[in-house]
Design a protein around this motif. Structure first.
Motif, PDB file in Angstrom:
ATOM      1  N   GLU A  46       0.826  -1.208   0.000  1.00  0.00           N
ATOM      2  CA  GLU A  46       0.000   0.000   0.000  1.00  0.00           C
ATOM      3  C   GLU A  46       0.858   1.255   0.000  1.00  0.00           C
ATOM      4  O   GLU A  46       2.010   1.254   0.450  1.00  0.00           O
ATOM      5  CB  GLU A  46      -0.938   0.009   1.217  1.00  0.00           C
ATOM      6  CG  GLU A  46      -2.010  -1.063   1.155  1.00  0.00           C
ATOM      7  CD  GLU A  46      -3.025  -0.927   2.282  1.00  0.00           C
ATOM      8  OE1 GLU A  46      -2.913   0.043   3.085  1.00  0.00           O
ATOM      9  OE2 GLU A  46      -3.940  -1.770   2.359  1.00  0.00           O
TER      10      GLU A  46
ATOM     11  N   ARG B 220      -3.756   0.623  -3.120  1.00  0.00           N
ATOM     12  CA  ARG B 220      -3.243  -0.740  -3.129  1.00  0.00           C
ATOM     13  C   ARG B 220      -2.515  -0.945  -4.450  1.00  0.00           C
ATOM     14  O   ARG B 220      -3.064  -0.666  -5.524  1.00  0.00           O
ATOM     15  CB  ARG B 220      -4.397  -1.742  -3.022  1.00  0.00           C
ATOM     16  CG  ARG B 220      -3.991  -3.212  -3.151  1.00  0.00           C
ATOM     17  CD  ARG B 220      -3.399  -3.727  -1.875  1.00  0.00           C
ATOM     18  NE  ARG B 220      -3.115  -5.175  -1.960  1.00  0.00           N
ATOM     19  CZ  ARG B 220      -2.393  -5.847  -1.082  1.00  0.00           C
ATOM     20  NH1 ARG B 220      -1.891  -5.205  -0.028  1.00  0.00           N
ATOM     21  NH2 ARG B 220      -2.180  -7.130  -1.207  1.00  0.00           N
TER      22      ARG B 220
ATOM     23  N   THR C 276      -5.358   0.216  -7.039  1.00  0.00           N
ATOM     24  CA  THR C 276      -6.718   0.379  -6.518  1.00  0.00           C
ATOM     25  C   THR C 276      -6.719   1.526  -5.508  1.00  0.00           C
ATOM     26  O   THR C 276      -5.911   1.525  -4.565  1.00  0.00           O
ATOM     27  CB  THR C 276      -7.199  -0.910  -5.826  1.00  0.00           C
ATOM     28  OG1 THR C 276      -7.097  -2.000  -6.741  1.00  0.00           O
ATOM     29  CG2 THR C 276      -8.648  -0.759  -5.366  1.00  0.00           C
TER      30      THR C 276
ATOM     31  N   LEU D  21      -8.141   2.584  -2.484  1.00  0.00           N
ATOM     32  CA  LEU D  21      -8.921   1.934  -1.429  1.00  0.00           C
ATOM     33  C   LEU D  21      -9.828   2.920  -0.718  1.00  0.00           C
ATOM     34  O   LEU D  21     -10.997   2.616  -0.427  1.00  0.00           O
ATOM     35  CB  LEU D  21      -7.977   1.276  -0.413  1.00  0.00           C
ATOM     36  CG  LEU D  21      -7.093   0.143  -0.959  1.00  0.00           C
ATOM     37  CD1 LEU D  21      -6.113  -0.315   0.115  1.00  0.00           C
ATOM     38  CD2 LEU D  21      -7.955  -1.017  -1.429  1.00  0.00           C
ATOM     39  N   GLU D  22      -9.295   4.085  -0.408  1.00  0.00           N
ATOM     40  CA  GLU D  22     -10.102   5.103   0.274  1.00  0.00           C
ATOM     41  C   GLU D  22      -9.467   6.470   0.056  1.00  0.00           C
ATOM     42  O   GLU D  22      -8.293   6.581  -0.294  1.00  0.00           O
ATOM     43  CB  GLU D  22     -10.203   4.802   1.770  1.00  0.00           C
ATOM     44  CG  GLU D  22      -8.864   4.717   2.477  1.00  0.00           C
ATOM     45  CD  GLU D  22      -9.008   4.334   3.943  1.00  0.00           C
ATOM     46  OE1 GLU D  22     -10.162   4.162   4.384  1.00  0.00           O
ATOM     47  OE2 GLU D  22      -7.986   4.231   4.628  1.00  0.00           O
TER      48      GLU D  22
END
Length: 674
Positions: free
Chosen positions: A458, A476, A528, A530-531
């Protein structure tokens, strides 16, 4: 359907390996059609389609050149393309807008490396093709062997439609084996000499095998009549299943008239509805000193006129056409109109780029990637006062050839270009001198490596200082299969991170991956989001321009990266006596190859070679084999480099891992843009 008020159109590209006689063939077509009154010469630098100084000096084509002629009431837009692999990008752009192709093969050298590369592209795009086996008047010409090479290495659907008469200095022409366009009967088997009969047999067998009912009739009757053969060949050629093969000697004009007939007879008419919505493609750019940017457009649907406003779908802008001109070699004339199916030079599209779609993309074919630059060079200039002019010149050249991928680093006063090979480097220096009056040289080329994540992990960034700013992101990062590129997705909740901010992050991720831990582009990974989090008062959209590279680089630093090196797929043919020496050379270059195959007195080797270790191999092959070795190589892909291979690239700009300096640098740049 095309407009009934004009002649039918064929858009045809003429392709070949360098020195197969492609430009000479084009020159004789123009002469035979009455387009030019006197023949030019590639060697003398007077060929009509070689307009650049460097083309006339070196006797090679560097840029695709458009010309046109009329034959039997059909207008043929003919594009003469470069034959050298270093200028494959020109071939790639031309292929996208062609409806048919002529592939020239030398009767002496046969199928050569570039021939194979072009053929694979023609097949990928399903472009109907006519072969022209040239140079039958040359010492060593072997048309049957050249034809056998085409059928073995390219396609078993190659169909001879002529039978050469005589060879070398005794070559006089090639009688047709099918009824011609004027209805004259084909040369019957009884009229053929013993050395011509194999061509008729091959024609009959190949056409018969292309359809089950014909094969049955052929086996029952022992043959097929000429009309049957002609009808089936016409259908097979239109469907890019069968490929007519003609023979000639372009330098003496032998076989040219038959080739022109073949273009009209077997290559398809350009489609398109002139009354439909505009649908076109910008496939080439040039610069006119007085008129500015010239965009060469192939129109697939609709009609364009002088002073029309046209929508550029790729850039989502409107531009006004000032003039539409028909460019024919070194001349042009105001046409005022461009209709579906045709090609013309469009003036006034000052912001157009190669690959831009005009109007709708409904009828525009997809692109094909053939040319992959694997080398990078740094430009140098003698006079420091020329620096601004050099930057402007190479920005203009990069507009005309986007694969140059110009990297300008103002803070270091550096210019870097991606190139295909040494000939292109020489040509760039020559063009800088002849066109822009600049003395430019280049450092020795270095290989373009790439990076890929070494593991999954991450990356995180909280960009909340110095105020006002607020952008929090967590990514990610995962390795992905070779050749997969970048795959991106977002799992962030829109109530925490607005959709518009998420879109900004998605736009910036590819930019952030242009330079990894070692300075190379990062590829073959899944990213990705993630948040993420924005702030109602403190967040500005540009905060995510700053934050995204920091989050991505934090992730790369956490997982580490592996170096990827480019590989070439090769086929090598050498006399058997040199086989052992060549295999040792390949092993020394970290090459991998299949067990050798013996063919007559020659050895064939196929395998993979790293680009970095084989840069000078094509030049050395001649001395290693006394000029008797042939090498065919094309880009295969990237794979992980051995641990002993180390390659660092100087980073452009401030590293996002040095967050304080990076924030200050980017904020300053953004405020200057604003």
């Amino acid at each position: 359907m095309p407009s009934s008020a004009r002649a039918p159109i064929r858009n045809v590209g003429i392709f070949a390996h360098v020195d197969a006689g492609k430009t000479t063939t084009t020159e004789h077509i123009l002469y035979e059609s009455g387009r030019i009154r006197a023949l030019g010469s590639v060697d003398a630098g007077t060929a009509q389609t070689d307009s650049l100084d460097v083309e006339r000096e070196r006797g090679i084509s560097v840029r695709a050149a458009a010309t046109r002629f009329v034959h039997r009431g059909v207008q043929v837009n003919l594009v003469d393309t470069p034959g050298h692999v270093d200028f494959l990008s020109e071939v790639e752009r031309s292929l996208r807008v062609m409806d048919g192709a002529v592939l020239v093969v030398s009767a002496v050298e046969g199928v050569q490396p570039q021939t194979e590369v072009i053929w694979q592209a023609l097949r990928s795009l399903q472009i109907p093709t006519v072969f022209f086996i040239n140079k039958l008047d040359r010492i060593g010409a072997d048309p049957l062997e050249a034809l056998a090479g085409i059928r073995r290495l390219l396609t078993a659907g190659a169909v001879p439609v002529q039978a050469p008469h005589g060879l070398e200095e005794h070559f006089t022409g090639s009688p047709g084996l099918l009824p011609d366009l004027d209805g004259h009967a084909a040369r019957g088997a009884d009229a053929l000499s013993d050395d011509q009969r194999p061509y008729l047999e091959l024609l009959t067998e190949t056409v018969a095998e292309s359809r089950e009912d014909l094969l049955e009739r052929y086996l029952e009757q022992g043959g097929l009549d000429a009309a049957e053969l002609a009808d089936r060949l016409a259908a097979g050629a239109a469907g890019a299943e069968l490929f007519p093969v003609l023979f000639g000697a372009a330098s003496r004009g032998i076989g040219i008239a038959a080739l022109m007939d073949a273009i009209v007879r077997w290559l398809p008419e350009a489609g398109g509805d002139s009354g439909a919505p505009v649908s076109g493609l910008v496939f080439k750019l040039e610069k006119d000193p007085a008129m500015g940017r010239i965009a060469y457009v192939r129109l697939y649907g609709g009609t364009l006129r002088n002073r029309d406003s046209v929508y550029n779908k790729t850039q989502d802008i409107q531009e006004k056409i000032t003039q539409i001109r028909i460019v024919d070699m070194r001349r042009s004339e105001d046409a005022g109109i461009l209709e579906a199916g045709d090609v013309a030079a469009v003036y006034g599209l000052s912001r157009a780029r190669i690959g831009d779609i005009l109007g709708t993309d409904a009828d525009v074919p997809g692109s094909l990637r053939m040319a992959v630059p694997l080398l990078t060079v740094q430009a140098r200039w003698k006079n420091e006062a020329d620096y601004p002019k050099v930057v402007a010149a190479f920005q203009e050249l990069a507009d005309e050839d986007p694969l140059l991928d110009l990297q300008w680093i103002p803070e270091d006063r550096e210019l870097h270009l991606k190139v295909m090979g040494p000939i292109q480097i020489e040509v760039l220096a020559s063009v800088a001198k002849s066109r822009f009056g600049l003395d430019v040289s280049f450092d020795p080329p270095s290989v373009i490596y790439k990076e890929t994540p070494a593991a999954a992990g991450e990356g995180f960034v909280a960009y909340t200082m110095p105020k006002p700013c607020w952008a929090i992101l967590r990514f990610r990062i995962e390795p992905a299969p070779r050749g997969s590129g970048l795959q991106y997705r977002s799992l962030a909740k829109p109530e925490r991170l607005l959709g518009s901010y998420q879109n900004e992050v998605e736009r910036r991720v590819p930019e952030a991956l242009q330079q990894g831990l070692h300075g190379w582009e990062v590829t073959d990974l899944n990213v990705t989001l993630l948040e993420g989090e924005h702030h109602v008062w403190h967040t500005h959209p540009l905060d995510f321009v700053v934050a995204t590279p920091m989050g991505i680089m934090d992730g790369l630093a956490n997982v580490g990266t592996k170096l990827l090196e480019p590989l070439l797929s090769f086929r090598l043919s050498v006399p058997e006596e040199f086989g052992g020496k060549l295999m040792n050379e390949l092993i020394a270059m970290r090459g991998e190859f299949e067990p050798p195959v013996l063919s007559g007195e020659r050895m064939e080797l196929e395998g993979l070679l790293p680009v970095a270790t084989s840069l000078d191999f094509p030049a050395r092959l001649g001395s290693l084999t006394k000029g008797r070795g042939t090498l065919s190589a094309s880009f295969s892909g990237y794979r992980e480099a051995p641990a002993e291979v180390q390659a660092e690239r100087k980073r452009r700009g401030v590293n996002p891992l040095d967050q304080s300096r990076y924030i200050l640098a980017v904020r300053n740049a953004l405020s200057q843009q604003g």
